[in-house]
Design a protein around this motif. Structure first.
Motif, PDB file in Angstrom:
ATOM      1  N   VAL A 194      24.889  11.748  -4.630  1.00 15.98           N
ATOM      2  CA  VAL A 194      24.448  11.236  -3.341  1.00 15.98           C
ATOM      3  C   VAL A 194      25.353  10.077  -2.952  1.00 15.98           C
ATOM      4  CG1 VAL A 194      22.543  10.225  -2.035  1.00 15.98           C
ATOM      5  CG2 VAL A 194      22.071  11.910  -3.832  1.00 15.98           C
ATOM      6  N   GLU A 195      26.152  10.278  -1.907  1.00 16.66           N
ATOM      7  CA  GLU A 195      27.044   9.226  -1.431  1.00 16.66           C
ATOM      8  C   GLU A 195      26.354   8.282  -0.449  1.00 16.66           C
ATOM      9  OE1 GLU A 195      31.565  10.945  -1.603  1.00 16.66           O
ATOM     10  OE2 GLU A 195      30.473  11.183   0.268  1.00 16.66           O
ATOM     11  N   GLU A 196      25.420   8.822   0.318  1.00 18.56           N
ATOM     12  CA  GLU A 196      24.740   8.019   1.335  1.00 18.56           C
ATOM     13  C   GLU A 196      23.372   8.638   1.586  1.00 18.56           C
ATOM     14  OE1 GLU A 196      25.539   6.458   5.956  1.00 18.56           O
ATOM     15  OE2 GLU A 196      27.104   7.533   4.837  1.00 18.56           O
ATOM     16  N   GLU A 197      22.346   7.813   1.716  1.00 17.70           N
ATOM     17  CA  GLU A 197      21.004   8.328   1.980  1.00 17.70           C
ATOM     18  C   GLU A 197      20.221   7.322   2.820  1.00 17.70           C
ATOM     19  OE1 GLU A 197      16.884   9.309  -0.459  1.00 17.70           O
ATOM     20  OE2 GLU A 197      18.799   9.867  -1.372  1.00 17.70           O
ATOM     21  N   HIS A 198      19.500   7.849   3.822  1.00 17.05           N
ATOM     22  CA  HIS A 198      18.681   7.014   4.693  1.00 17.05           C
ATOM     23  C   HIS A 198      17.319   7.671   4.865  1.00 17.05           C
ATOM     24  CE1 HIS A 198      22.258   4.708   5.801  1.00 17.05           C
ATOM     25  NE2 HIS A 198      22.877   5.878   5.950  1.00 17.05           N
ATOM     26  N   ASP A 199      16.260   6.899   4.717  1.00 16.27           N
ATOM     27  CA  ASP A 199      14.905   7.360   4.985  1.00 16.27           C
ATOM     28  C   ASP A 199      14.564   6.947   6.421  1.00 16.27           C
ATOM     29  OD1 ASP A 199      12.118   7.628   5.249  1.00 16.27           O
ATOM     30  OD2 ASP A 199      11.799   7.333   3.101  1.00 16.27           O
ATOM     31  N   VAL A 200      14.472   7.928   7.323  1.00 17.43           N
ATOM     32  CA  VAL A 200      14.220   7.644   8.743  1.00 17.43           C
ATOM     33  C   VAL A 200      12.832   8.135   9.152  1.00 17.43           C
ATOM     34  CG1 VAL A 200      16.667   7.684   9.340  1.00 17.43           C
ATOM     35  CG2 VAL A 200      15.344   9.806   9.462  1.00 17.43           C
ATOM     36  N   THR A 201      11.915   8.185   8.193  1.00 12.45           N
ATOM     37  CA  THR A 201      10.577   8.717   8.455  1.00 12.45           C
ATOM     38  C   THR A 201       9.887   8.000   9.601  1.00 12.45           C
ATOM     39  OG1 THR A 201      10.369   9.255   6.092  1.00 12.45           O
ATOM     40  CG2 THR A 201       8.353   9.267   7.406  1.00 12.45           C
ATOM     41  N   GLU A 202       9.870   6.684   9.562  1.00 14.38           N
ATOM     42  CA  GLU A 202       9.139   5.928  10.580  1.00 14.38           C
ATOM     43  C   GLU A 202       9.739   6.130  11.970  1.00 14.38           C
ATOM     44  OE1 GLU A 202       6.350   4.485   9.928  1.00 14.38           O
ATOM     45  OE2 GLU A 202       6.487   4.825   7.753  1.00 14.38           O
ATOM     46  N   ALA A 203      11.056   6.240  12.049  1.00 10.64           N
ATOM     47  CA  ALA A 203      11.709   6.438  13.344  1.00 10.64           C
ATOM     48  C   ALA A 203      11.498   7.851  13.882  1.00 10.64           C
ATOM     49  CB  ALA A 203      13.202   6.140  13.226  1.00 10.64           C
ATOM     50  N   ALA A 204      11.398   8.840  12.977  1.00 10.96           N
ATOM     51  CA  ALA A 204      11.243  10.236  13.396  1.00 10.96           C
ATOM     52  C   ALA A 204       9.792  10.619  13.657  1.00 10.96           C
ATOM     53  CB  ALA A 204      11.830  11.163  12.327  1.00 10.96           C
ATOM     54  N   ALA A 205       8.849   9.940  13.018  1.00  6.44           N
ATOM     55  CA  ALA A 205       7.441  10.346  13.037  1.00  6.44           C
ATOM     56  C   ALA A 205       6.840  10.500  14.428  1.00  6.44           C
ATOM     57  CB  ALA A 205       6.615   9.352  12.203  1.00  6.44           C
ATOM     58  N   PRO A 206       7.164   9.639  15.410  1.00  9.81           N
ATOM     59  CA  PRO A 206       6.539   9.819  16.731  1.00  9.81           C
ATOM     60  C   PRO A 206       6.845  11.154  17.398  1.00  9.81           C
ATOM     61  CG  PRO A 206       7.441   7.601  16.523  1.00  9.81           C
ATOM     62  CD  PRO A 206       7.938   8.380  15.341  1.00  9.81           C
ATOM     63  N   SER A 207       7.865  11.870  16.945  1.00  5.78           N
ATOM     64  CA  SER A 207       8.197  13.167  17.544  1.00  5.78           C
ATOM     65  C   SER A 207       7.014  14.115  17.527  1.00  5.78           C
ATOM     66  CB  SER A 207       9.389  13.795  16.810  1.00  5.78           C
ATOM     67  OG  SER A 207      10.544  13.000  16.906  1.00  5.78           O
ATOM     68  N   VAL A 208       6.206  14.054  16.452  1.00 11.68           N
ATOM     69  CA  VAL A 208       5.099  15.001  16.341  1.00 11.68           C
ATOM     70  C   VAL A 208       4.036  14.745  17.395  1.00 11.68           C
ATOM     71  CG1 VAL A 208       5.526  15.290  13.873  1.00 11.68           C
ATOM     72  CG2 VAL A 208       3.816  13.634  14.631  1.00 11.68           C
ATOM     73  N   GLU A 209       3.966  13.520  17.900  1.00 12.28           N
ATOM     74  CA  GLU A 209       2.947  13.203  18.892  1.00 12.28           C
ATOM     75  C   GLU A 209       3.267  13.825  20.258  1.00 12.28           C
ATOM     76  OE1 GLU A 209       2.424   8.982  18.844  1.00 12.28           O
ATOM     77  OE2 GLU A 209       1.591   8.977  16.819  1.00 12.28           O
ATOM     78  N   ILE A 210       4.533  14.060  20.536  1.00 12.20           N
ATOM     79  CA  ILE A 210       4.905  14.731  21.785  1.00 12.20           C
ATOM     80  C   ILE A 210       4.383  16.164  21.762  1.00 12.20           C
ATOM     81  CG2 ILE A 210       6.807  15.435  23.261  1.00 12.20           C
ATOM     82  CD1 ILE A 210       6.401  12.406  23.055  1.00 12.20           C
ATOM     83  N   GLU A 211       4.614  16.855  20.648  1.00  8.72           N
ATOM     84  CA  GLU A 211       4.115  18.226  20.514  1.00  8.72           C
ATOM     85  C   GLU A 211       2.590  18.247  20.570  1.00  8.72           C
ATOM     86  OE1 GLU A 211       4.685  21.860  17.343  1.00  8.72           O
ATOM     87  OE2 GLU A 211       4.123  19.887  16.593  1.00  8.72           O
ATOM     88  N   GLN A 212       1.946  17.304  19.868  1.00  8.93           N
ATOM     89  CA  GLN A 212       0.485  17.270  19.847  1.00  8.93           C
ATOM     90  C   GLN A 212      -0.087  17.048  21.245  1.00  8.93           C
ATOM     91  OE1 GLN A 212      -1.995  17.678  17.077  1.00  8.93           O
ATOM     92  NE2 GLN A 212      -2.820  18.115  19.104  1.00  8.93           N
ATOM     93  N   ALA A 213       0.542  16.183  22.021  1.00 11.70           N
ATOM     94  CA  ALA A 213       0.061  15.916  23.377  1.00 11.70           C
ATOM     95  C   ALA A 213       0.110  17.174  24.237  1.00 11.70           C
ATOM     96  CB  ALA A 213       0.884  14.807  24.010  1.00 11.70           C
ATOM     97  N   LEU A 214       1.170  17.977  24.069  1.00 12.96           N
ATOM     98  CA  LEU A 214       1.273  19.223  24.829  1.00 12.96           C
ATOM     99  C   LEU A 214       0.136  20.173  24.466  1.00 12.96           C
ATOM    100  CD1 LEU A 214       2.733  21.214  26.686  1.00 12.96           C
ATOM    101  CD2 LEU A 214       4.136  21.885  24.738  1.00 12.96           C
ATOM    102  N   PHE A 215      -0.138  20.315  23.171  1.00 15.97           N
ATOM    103  CA  PHE A 215      -1.225  21.194  22.753  1.00 15.97           C
ATOM    104  C   PHE A 215      -2.578  20.678  23.249  1.00 15.97           C
ATOM    105  CE2 PHE A 215       1.820  22.940  19.663  1.00 15.97           C
ATOM    106  CZ  PHE A 215       1.524  24.288  19.778  1.00 15.97           C
ATOM    107  N   ASN A 216      -2.759  19.355  23.304  1.00 19.39           N
ATOM    108  CA  ASN A 216      -4.014  18.809  23.799  1.00 19.39           C
ATOM    109  C   ASN A 216      -4.213  19.107  25.283  1.00 19.39           C
ATOM    110  OD1 ASN A 216      -3.935  15.842  21.681  1.00 19.39           O
ATOM    111  ND2 ASN A 216      -4.913  17.827  21.351  1.00 19.39           N
ATOM    112  N   VAL A 217      -3.133  19.113  26.062  1.00 17.25           N
ATOM    113  CA  VAL A 217      -3.233  19.493  27.470  1.00 17.25           C
ATOM    114  C   VAL A 217      -3.738  20.931  27.591  1.00 17.25           C
ATOM    115  CG1 VAL A 217      -1.899  19.973  29.558  1.00 17.25           C
ATOM    116  CG2 VAL A 217      -1.508  17.859  28.290  1.00 17.25           C
TER     117      VAL A 217
END
Length: 284
Positions: A194-217
């Protein structure tokens, strides 16, 4: 005659492409990074651009022959070609393969699953951008090693199941991917560092809320229709519910209700059950 297996992966990818294009006007089929952005559908395109810029910033210096594995609709390949790279793409869906040929006409496109594709190396870099989770864990990195040049690299960005994840047959948990522990064990057994590794979980996590909002509509609309039927067409409502019980299992009905009526697919539950990693690997 043996029944052909349904290619639900390809169908899901094709449907996702149409939704993303409708929302953003682009054909990026990946999470966004939401640092500094309000979480709303209007900003999804900007979040996805931020993701692409972060991913491409991890490329080694130079111009390379790159294999884009599960290359979506060719948007990432188009960016890589603009940077001076020579690109091959492998995708499992006829629709996505056609979009790749349109969006990145300079690329060579293979319409196949990665594990089945007849590819000719060597490649300087193999790229997985949210495609690694769809490939059997024992085959993904191992096949890359058969295709990589001696000084080649693997750039991998994807979601992994955290240690907190456990199987619940009745309720779906947000996220996906291989178990992170199993991935680490597989990686340790291969001649890769492993030459380089980044944990971007917190930055990526809000993406799921966009999909969820569409399904709630959609769920809100169906709730209103159901109330109208109950009041004015009770016999028709009974027939519809009877049909749903016949064609959908209790598990499927429960998961559909969860997706349409609840808000369990949110950034907190995503971060609990998943880790989103971006990493660059090199031959040991």
């Amino acid at each position: 005659m043996a029944r052909k297996k349904l290619n639900t992966q390809a169908v899901g990818l094709d449907a996702g492409l149409g939704l993303i294009h409708w929302l953003t006007g682009r054909e990026d089929m990946h999470y966004g990074l939401w640092d500094g952005l309000d979480v709303c559908a209007a900003n999804l395109g900007a979040a996805q651009v931020a993701y692409s810029e972060r991913l491409l910033s991890m490329l080694p210096k130079g111009s390379f022959r790159i294999l884009d594995i599960g290359g979506g609709a060719g948007e990432t390949a188009k960016r890589l070609i603009a940077l001076g790279h020579n690109i091959d793409i492998v995708v499992p869906s006829p629709l996505l393969a056609e979009r790749c040929r349109t969006n990145a006409p300079e690329a060579t496109v293979y319409e196949a699953r990665f594990e089945d594709a007849a590819l000719t190396g060597p490649y300087d870099l193999c790229l997985f951008s949210e495609s690694f989770q769809y490939i059997p864990l024992a085959k993904g990195l191992a096949k890359c090693l058969t295709l990589l040049a001696e000084d080649g690299h693997i750039l991998l960005a994807d979601c992994f199941r955290s240690e907190a994840y456990s199987v619940d047959k009745m309720r779906a948990k947000v996220g996906g991917g291989h178990r992170l522990g199993a991935f680490r064990e597989t990686l340790e057994g291969l001649p890769l560092t492993v030459e380089e590794e980044h944990d971007v979980t917190e930055a990526a996590a809000p993406s799921v809320e966009i999909e969820q909002a569409l399904f709630n509509v959609i769920g809100d609309a169906l709730t209103r229709i159901d109330a109208e039927l109950q009041e004015k067409r009770p016999a028709r409502r009974w027939a519809i519910q009877r049909l749903l019980r016949l064609v959908l299992s209790e598990r499927s009905r429960g998961r559909l209700k969860q997706r349409l009526m609840e808000q369990t697919r949110n950034r907190e539950t995503f971060a609990e059950y998943n880790r989103y990693l971006m990493m660059r690997l090199a031959r040991a």
